[in-house]
Design an enzyme around this catalytic site. Structure first.
Site, mmCIF file in Angstrom:
data_model
loop_
_atom_site.group_PDB
_atom_site.id
_atom_site.type_symbol
_atom_site.label_atom_id
_atom_site.label_comp_id
_atom_site.label_asym_id
_atom_site.label_seq_id
_atom_site.Cartn_x
_atom_site.Cartn_y
_atom_site.Cartn_z
ATOM 1 N N GLU A 141 28.749 -1.508 -16.536
ATOM 2 C CA GLU A 141 30.072 -0.911 -16.468
ATOM 3 C C GLU A 141 29.895 0.472 -15.845
ATOM 4 O O GLU A 141 29.062 1.252 -16.298
ATOM 5 C CB GLU A 141 30.674 -0.775 -17.880
ATOM 6 N N ARG A 193 16.956 -6.120 -26.622
ATOM 7 C CA ARG A 193 17.079 -4.934 -25.795
ATOM 8 C C ARG A 193 15.844 -4.064 -25.928
ATOM 9 O O ARG A 193 15.070 -4.191 -26.862
ATOM 10 C CB ARG A 193 18.347 -4.159 -26.130
ATOM 11 N N LYS A 229 24.788 5.315 -24.159
ATOM 12 C CA LYS A 229 25.496 6.085 -23.131
ATOM 13 C C LYS A 229 26.324 7.194 -23.756
ATOM 14 O O LYS A 229 26.410 8.291 -23.219
ATOM 15 C CB LYS A 229 26.456 5.163 -22.368
#
Ligand code: ATP
Ligand code: MG
Length: 594
Positions: free
Chosen positions: A63, A298, A308
């Site tokens: 994104e 992850r 983020k």
């Protein structure tokens, strides 16, 4: 089919295992992604059955709402790497369905980061760069189709009501009073939503699945919401925006993705991914086989934060000097710090692919970096904490050339030269007024070899009123020059580096260290700001051998005895490079006592 890796079964749920008592993996796994792993097993199986012919098409779907970080590098490595291994292609797709926080600045930085890491989205002359926002028309038409087929409805409850009626892990949800609206009514309302007749939050479109499902994601998830926000690409064309779960799987299908690789937190979303695609295939707008979502764990790196939101906080509250601050775990930060794409790929390869969430020791990345850097950059002499050494018996206004290999293990790369003169800079810690036992470097009465130069003997020191040493005086031995005949009859234990005072390049050098003092700075919901390492950046004025002045931005060197350094790509100007410490030669990081 055997789908085991690292003693991990593919059906293991997140958080069930940890590799050590602290859950930190400290040594490299021997399972590179080019070797066998559970994802390759699935692809091999599909190739054998001919499910996709032999086609392998993956995607990396960031994104554009922030800069990529080391965690994304793992995802990039996995997606692009696997596609490349199988002769396929990986799409770079911007998952831009959230108008609030997205921006073209992020799009550009992501494109740069993926390229810098060594990957590419072209195949057979075609560019596979996509934007979910390009599918808005299709996504909207598919939503109309779901409404017509009774598979979606407009809910007029507010956000809070929708949240509370979704139930809990132990209790089923309660159906909305609007759940049984007719397709005609729903369609009319949906059209009016799109026409901008309602305000934000007044209505949403929900998929009609199962309010009693044990999987909360299946309890009539919202698929469209009203937002009067300008989108960085579509402007104000739209005031209804699709939700991630709806847009993502359809984007995969529209792009003919075969294997949709994502991180484990999406495991519980997989039934929803499959539901949307199956419904649309039933409706005749998608064709089988449908893309398959596969999850892997992850990357969590110790001493690093990969959220983020928290990285944004570091930037906005000025704990760091921007997204590309060399202390940041962003790709732009790592690049500016001097990390090589090769070292990042090597770390990604070595940490392998698993289905368990674990922590990778930051030293694994540093080790990969040292390994990569050991062979490549030239050697340079740098004095970071200067002390003047005066050779009283060396003639004034005289100089001579000394030489050293560019790289000690690669004589073919030639030699570098630098002048020797009467006044030199040496490292302050290479002189000791009260030498402890076993100290081989300089002290009064002792001899050392000035690396690539002469043997000197310390005769006296000069001090100021505060007992601070201003200079060290020595005599040198003219027949002791390194590389000349007979020079090795001097049996000297200590060997120190130096640069000539009148010739040295005086440079700003930033000594970077880890941004956080603790291995898991944000574990357990802790305030990660308290774990910030106040000594992560120290700026010194150093003296370097003259050749270092010619370094161009992003040129790297090993400063002998100190570590690896890079000419800063932002602040260096021609003839005046500024250097960043990438990493020290050996790990000197103190591990917390357990
Ligand atoms: P957010 O969605 O909260 O903004 P994100 O880190 O998920 O943050 P995306 O831009 O959605 O950011 O991520 C793009 C891809 O990178 C996703 O497929 C995501 O799963 C993957 N990714 C993100 N962080 C990691 C990580 N630490 N390890 C591996 N993959 C990651
Ligand atoms: Mg995400």
């Amino acid at each position: 089919m055997n789908i085991e890796l690292n003693n991990t079964r593919s059906d293991t749920k997140p958080g069930q295992h940890s590799h050590t008592s602290t859950g930190v993996i400290t040594s490299a796994s021997n399972e590179p992604t080019t070797a066998s792993n559970f994802i390759r097993h699935i692809i091999d199986h599909d190739n054998q059955s001919g499910k996709w012919g032999q086609r392998v098409e993956t995607r990396f779907p960031p994104e554009p709402n922030g800069y990529l970080h080391i965690g994304h590098a793992k995802s990039i490595y996995v997606n692009f790497g696997i596609a490349r291994n199988y002769g396929g292609v990986c799409h770079l797709r911007f998952d831009d369905t959230n108008p609030e926080k997205e921006d073209v600045e992020y799009v550009n930085s992501i494109i740069d980061a993926v390229r810098w890491l060594g990957f590419d989205w072209h195949k057979d002359g075609r560019e596979h760069l996509y934007f979910a926002s390009d599918y808005y028309d299709k996504l909207y038409a598919f939503a109309e189709l779901l409404i017509r087929r009774g598979k979606a409805y407009v809910d007029s409850q507010n956000t809070e009501q929708i949240r509370t009626t979704r139930g809990t892990l132990t209790e089923p949800g309660t159906p909305s009073p609007y759940r049984s609206r007719s397709p005609e009514k729903n369609l009319a309302l949906f059209h009016r939503m799109r026409a901008g007749e309602f305000s934000e939050g007044e209505h949403v479109l929900r998929a009609k699945i199962d309010m009693g499902s044990p999987n909360i994601n299946m309890r009539d998830p919202v698929i469209y919401r009203i937002r009067f926000t300008n989108h960085y690409r579509t402007g104000n064309t739209w005031c209804v925006y699709p939700m991630y779960d709806y847009a993502h799987c359809i984007s995969d299908a529209l792009e003919n993705i075969t294997h949709s690789l994502c991180t484990l937190e999406f495991e519980n979303h997989r039934p929803l991914y499959q539901w949307f695609l199956a419904e649309l295939a039933d409706a005749g707008v998608l064709t089988h086989p449908l893309p398959q979502q596969i999850e892997f764990s992850r990357l969590n790196l110790t001493y690093v934060i990969t959220s983020k939101r928290k990285l944004l906080q570091l930037v906005e509250e000025k704990h760091v000097d921007g997204w590309d601050d060399p202390r940041m775990p962003t790709i732009v930060g790592l690049r500016r710090r001097g990390f090589t794409p090769e070292s990042i790929r090597l770390m990604c390869e070595r940490t392998g692919l698993t289905k368990i969430n674990s922590w990778i020791d930051f030293e694994l990345l540093e080790a990969a970096l040292r390994e990569d850097l050991d062979e490549k950059p030239p050697r340079v002499i740098a004095v970071l904490d200067p002390l003047k050494l005066i050779i009283d018996n060396y003639p004034k206004d005289c100089e001579e050339i000394c030489s050293a290999p560019v790289h000690p293990r690669h004589p073919d790369r030639g030699i570098r030269t630098f002048p020797f003169s009467r006044e030199l800079w040496i490292e302050r810690e290479d002189f000791n007024e009260n030498p402890p036992k076993g100290y081989f470097r300089l002290f009064q009465g002792n001899r050392v070899r000035l690396r690539y130069g002469f043997v000197v003997e310390c005769t006296s020191i000069e001090k100021d009123d505060h007992n601070h040493i201003l200079a060290v005086h020595c005599n040198y031995f003219p027949d002791s020059k390194s590389g000349t005949q007979g020079s090795n009859h001097y049996k000297i234990k200590g060997n120190i580096h130096w640069v000539s005072v009148p010739h040295a390049y005086r440079a700003e050098v930033r000594l970077y260290d880890r941004l956080f003092k603790e291995p898991q700075p944000d574990a357990g919901g802790r305030n990660f700001l308290e774990a910030l390492n106040p000594n992560a950046k120290r700026v010194v004025t150093a003296y370097l051998e003259p050749g270092a002045q010619k370094f161009l931005p992003e040129d790297r060197a090993q400063f002998e005895r100190h570590g690896y350094f890079v000419a800063d790509r932002v602040n260096s100007v021609p003839g005046q490079p500024v250097f960043n410490r990438i990493v020290s030669l050996r790990s000197s990081w103190m591990k917390p006592k357990s």
